[in-house]
Each structure stands twice: as C-alpha cells, then as structure tokens.
Write a protein that holds these residues in place. Sequence first.
Motif, short mmCIF file in Angstrom:
data_model
loop_
_atom_site.label_atom_id
_atom_site.label_comp_id
_atom_site.label_asym_id
_atom_site.label_seq_id
_atom_site.Cartn_x
_atom_site.Cartn_y
_atom_site.Cartn_z
N ARG A 276 1.41 4.18 -2.75
CA ARG A 276 1.50 5.36 -2.71
C ARG A 276 2.70 6.82 -2.76
NH1 ARG A 276 -3.44 4.96 2.43
NH2 ARG A 276 -4.67 4.26 0.45
N THR B 85 -2.33 11.31 1.70
CA THR B 85 -1.09 10.70 1.18
C THR B 85 0.14 11.50 0.94
OG1 THR B 85 -2.51 9.23 -0.30
CG2 THR B 85 -0.10 9.29 -0.63
N ASN B 86 -0.62 12.76 0.30
CA ASN B 86 0.92 13.61 0.00
C ASN B 86 1.32 14.17 1.56
OD1 ASN B 86 2.21 15.34 -1.99
ND2 ASN B 86 1.04 17.00 -1.53
N ASP C 51 1.92 12.68 4.07
CA ASP C 51 3.02 11.98 4.68
C ASP C 51 4.47 11.87 4.33
OD1 ASP C 51 1.07 10.86 6.14
OD2 ASP C 51 0.00 9.57 5.37
N ARG C 52 3.71 12.09 2.49
CA ARG C 52 5.19 12.39 2.42
C ARG C 52 5.96 13.15 2.46
NH1 ARG C 52 1.75 10.32 -2.89
NH2 ARG C 52 1.13 12.48 -3.31
N GLU D 54 -8.38 11.78 -0.45
CA GLU D 54 -7.06 10.77 -0.44
C GLU D 54 -6.11 11.15 -0.26
OE1 GLU D 54 -8.58 7.21 -1.95
OE2 GLU D 54 -9.96 7.09 -0.69
N ARG E 199 1.39 -1.57 -0.39
CA ARG E 199 -0.38 0.22 -0.23
C ARG E 199 0.68 1.52 -0.16
NH1 ARG E 199 -4.47 0.74 4.65
NH2 ARG E 199 -5.03 -1.35 4.09
#
Length: 221
Positions: free
Chosen positions: A61, A161-162, A164-165, A157, A57
Amino acid sequence: MRAEDGNGADLLADQAYGRLVALLRDGTLRAGEFVTMPGLTGATGLSIAAMREAVKRADSRGLLRILPKRGVLVMDAGPETTRDCLDMRMALDCEGARRLIARGVPDLAELRDAHEATLAAARGARAPDLTRRAQRVDLSLHDALAAGLADNRMLAEAYATNRDRIAIIQNTRPFLADRIVSAMEEHLVILGALERGDAQAAVAAIREHYRQTLRWWGVEV
C-alpha cells in the motif's frame, strides 16, 4: 493446519497491521525512518510472523518499503510524494462530493460546529492541544467526503490507504495556527457548497484547498 488456525493467524495479522498503521499515524514511526523487524515486534507486542504479514500489506500500500534481510523503511514525504498523495485526495474528494450531493447530503451541522470551534481556537491560539485537534477536524471533512465513495469498495479502499499516507506526511510538517485558520476557512467554504447542493462550487473549493495546502507545505503546484 486447521482452518481455525489459519483464521487465527489472519486475525493476528490484521491486529498487527492496525497497530503498525497507528504507529505511522501518530508519528511514532516517521517518514524516512528505518526500523528493524524486532523493533516493530517490540513496539506492537505481537509475533514476528504476524508483523511480517502486516509489513507485507503496508509495503503493498506504499506506506513503507521492505529492505530484505534488514528491516523496513517508512515512506518518504518529499515534494513528489506529497504532491501525488494530495492530488489523489483531491480527485477522490471531488468525486465524493459529487456523489454525496447526487444522493442527498446528510446533516453537516456537527461537522460545521467542529470547524467553527477550531477556527475560533486557532484565531485566539487558546487551545493547548490545537494541533492534534485541528488535524482530527481536518481529517473529519475529508472522511465525510469519502463517505460519498462508500458504494464503490475500490474507491473507498484507495481513499483509506491514501489517508494513511497523508497522515505520515502531516507528521513531518508543523500545523501552524495561521495555517489552521486558513484551512478551516477553506473547509467551511466546501461545507457551504455541500449544504447548498452545489457540486460545481464544492469541486472548485476542494481544488482551491488542494492548491493552498501544497503552497503551505512548500510544494509547487
């Protein structure tokens, strides 16, 4: 396999993913770091099967890259990746601001108070936990803007996710007191535009914050 067994495996995979992301967010796993699957299972205390699903996962991502039969490599935090991630956040922030203003901006007093308190602490360099505190406050504004995307699951979403990056990228760069001061000031301009319901000013302030962040992080606009 019984349905409940499948559900249990899914729950474990979700738990493993959550723990993996936590390690990435807090800097335990750093940009460009190589780690083996046994290393990940040891760090999370979860099974190899659950961790494999979590890693798949995370790979999909863009948080890390699977190296077959070796382990995983945490995403890089070079200039191109940094620019792309911040550019994506800016675009989502701008859209979130527009939608928030169109629907009616919620009370931002608590968020403003947190920014003003962090700004005062950075100016006086009094808080021993200033960096972590500033990072939390910094993200709180972007999360507030992302609330404007809540009616579109795919946009929400993409932001998550971004987020976290960007956390991985942030852990590679010192959050100096001078930058905390300017970042909080830039955020307060954004908050002011939101409170006035001025979408054009909010978008302009968000774009300026993006340019200044790239500059402070040594990335050309």
